[in-house]
Design an enzyme around this catalytic site. Structure first.
Site, PDB file in Angstrom:
ATOM      1  CB  CYS A 199      -0.985  -0.039   1.166  1.00 31.36           C
ATOM      2  SG  CYS A 199      -2.401   1.056   0.964  1.00 31.36           S
TER       3      CYS A 199
ATOM      4  CG  HIS B 131      -4.155  -3.883   2.926  1.00 34.52           C
ATOM      5  ND1 HIS B 131      -3.492  -3.582   4.090  1.00 34.52           N
ATOM      6  CD2 HIS B 131      -4.428  -2.691   2.337  1.00 34.52           C
ATOM      7  CE1 HIS B 131      -3.392  -2.269   4.221  1.00 34.52           C
ATOM      8  NE2 HIS B 131      -3.959  -1.707   3.168  1.00 34.52           N
TER       9      HIS B 131
ATOM     10  CD  GLU C  40      -3.390  -6.916   5.503  1.00 37.57           C
ATOM     11  OE1 GLU C  40      -4.132  -5.951   5.726  1.00 37.57           O
ATOM     12  OE2 GLU C  40      -2.572  -6.938   4.563  1.00 37.57           O
TER      13      GLU C  40
END
Length: 446
Positions: A336, A420, A422
């Protein structure tokens, strides 16, 4: 206890001189249902245990001009946008006046992870999913130690919570953290406005002493472009991170037998990024955003992570300089904000998007394999791929607008993603990116 009578969203109106397109808009009233009783409820031949808790913000009584007390809450808050539109709403959480940039998030679940994502610093988050608060809040879903966003904007606030992990209601949670929230506002109309006009600065206020014009003036004066927001969310000193994804939620069964030391720059890092890296066999040292590159290289890490974070990458030249001093020396992974800083460190340019990407349902294509992942994203800036030097290759694109979603530069031992991996909240499609970073560090050891 029966729910209060359903009311239609209060229409927006325009201040003088505002865009004439701001006509009154009214959405269909939501269906009110009775709150389910706590205790045991028959379900076939089994008994289903239900933990229910009434959300007080929806039940509050109001005294109106005629002196009659109503058993339901009336509009007591305003959202004033810089285009001159005024949206009346009902408040929950903290009271007061806040100024921030309004963005919309298309995630269907995960409002607690969104509330605690440091990348939302300086922003009001509008949830496009109309029903929020029904699962309450629990201590396990925090992505940081506090809430950094300016406020939460939702259509319907659940009148009760019913989830086995719930510890408190959304309103109780926001009050404790001094975060403003509003509901019973036409979030669909505001989202359409943001999509057509771009992200707008807004003012949330429960202060009836301030006029609409005064709030509008606050919105017009406030700026977010060129402001260093990272310094307000980063850690104060280095620390070690060792928590991994809980076994109850772990979906990657083949754990790495090797251990890698990763130094993570905290530009607003989320807990689950570190948990995923730890689950892949990494020992993590977290350092503040301003930590000197020379001190990091003295630790002889196997790799360096440049984390997510809020705001404009062009507003943090010190971070760009740090990235420049590290890339090419050890394998690096940018996520990001980290991806954008890498782009600038390579000599590329970043730009502010019209309304950004915020949500857990963005399709991304890996150009190397043709694989499509559904990703979680949260950013208002992007890297201009045309400005990158020869050797830097775009590896991923966002299929909604073809913007750059990933980079690779083998000579400089770097990789980065605009989204992202995750995915908290969001699907786990992109978790393999952590494995790719592990392989990059492995190959550097040979």
């Amino acid at each position: 206890m029966a729910a209060p009578p359903a009311t239609a969203s209060t229409p927006s109106r325009c201040l003088s001189g505002a865009n004439p397109r701001c006509a009154a808009q009214r959405s269909l009233s939501s269906l009110a249902v009775a709150a389910p009783p706590a205790g045991l409820r028959p379900f076939g031949t089994r008994a289903l245990s239900v933990r229910a808790k009434v959300a007080t913000g929806v039940q509050g009584a109001s005294l109106v001009d005629d002196g009659v007390e109503r058993p339901w809450k009336l509009s007591d808050a305003r959202l004033v946008l810089e285009d001159g539109s005024v949206w009346k709403a009902k408040s929950f959480g903290a009271s007061g006046t806040q100024v921030a940039e309004v963005v919309f998030n298309t995630s269907l679940t995960g409002y607690q992870e969104i509330l605690t994502d440091p990348s939302y610093a300086g922003q009001f988050v509008l949830m496009t999913n109309p029903h929020i608060g029904n699962t309450g809040v629990n201590p396990d879903d925090e992505e940081s130690n506090q809430c950094f966003l300016g406020g939460l904007i939702i259509r319907n606030l659940s009148i009760c919570t019913s989830n086995w992990r719930c510890k408190e209601t959304l309103e109780e949670y926001l009050i404790k953290r001094n975060i403003m929230g509003i509901y019973d506002v036409d979030t669909r109309a505001i989202t359409r406005r943001l999509r057509e006009d771009g992200s707008l600065i807004g003012v949330l206020s429960t202060d009836q002493s301030q006029t609409d014009d005064e709030l509008l003036e606050l919105a017009k004066k406030w700026k977010i472009v060129g402001v260093d927001l990272i310094s307000g969310v980063t850690c104060d000193a280095p620390y070690e991170w060792s928590d991994r994804t809980d076994s109850e939620w772990e979906f990657k069964k083949d754990q790495s037998s090797e251990t890698f030391h990763v130094v993570a720059y905290d530009f607003g890092i989320k807990h689950n990024i570190m948990r995923r890296l730890t689950s892949y066999g990494c020992k993590i040292t977290v350092v503040p955003a301003s930590w000197p590159a020379s001190e990091v290289l003295k630790l002889k890490p196997d790799g360096v992570l440049f984390s997510n974070g809020p705001g404009d990458p062009a507003a943090v030249p010190y971070a760009v300089k740090t990235v420049q001093e590290i890339i090419g020396k050890v394998p690096v992974f940018g996520i990001c904000m980290g991806h954008q800083l890498i782009g600038q460190a390579l000599g590329g340019k970043t730009f502010k998007m019209k309304f950004g990407h915020h949500g857990g349902n963005h399709p991304v294509c890996d150009l190397r394999s043709g694989r499509v992942d559904i990703s979680a994203q949260n950013h208002n800036y992007a890297v201009d791929p045309e400005s990158l030097p020869e050797g830097a290759k775009v590896t991923h694109i966002n299929l909604n607008d073809n913007s750059c979603a990933g980079l690779q530069y083998p000579k400089m031992k770097l990789m980065s993603l605009q989204y992202h991996p995750e995915s908290s909240p969001g699907p786990h499609d992109s978790d393999t990116a952590f494995g790719e970073f592990i392989e990059l560090m492995k190959s550097n050891r040979l």
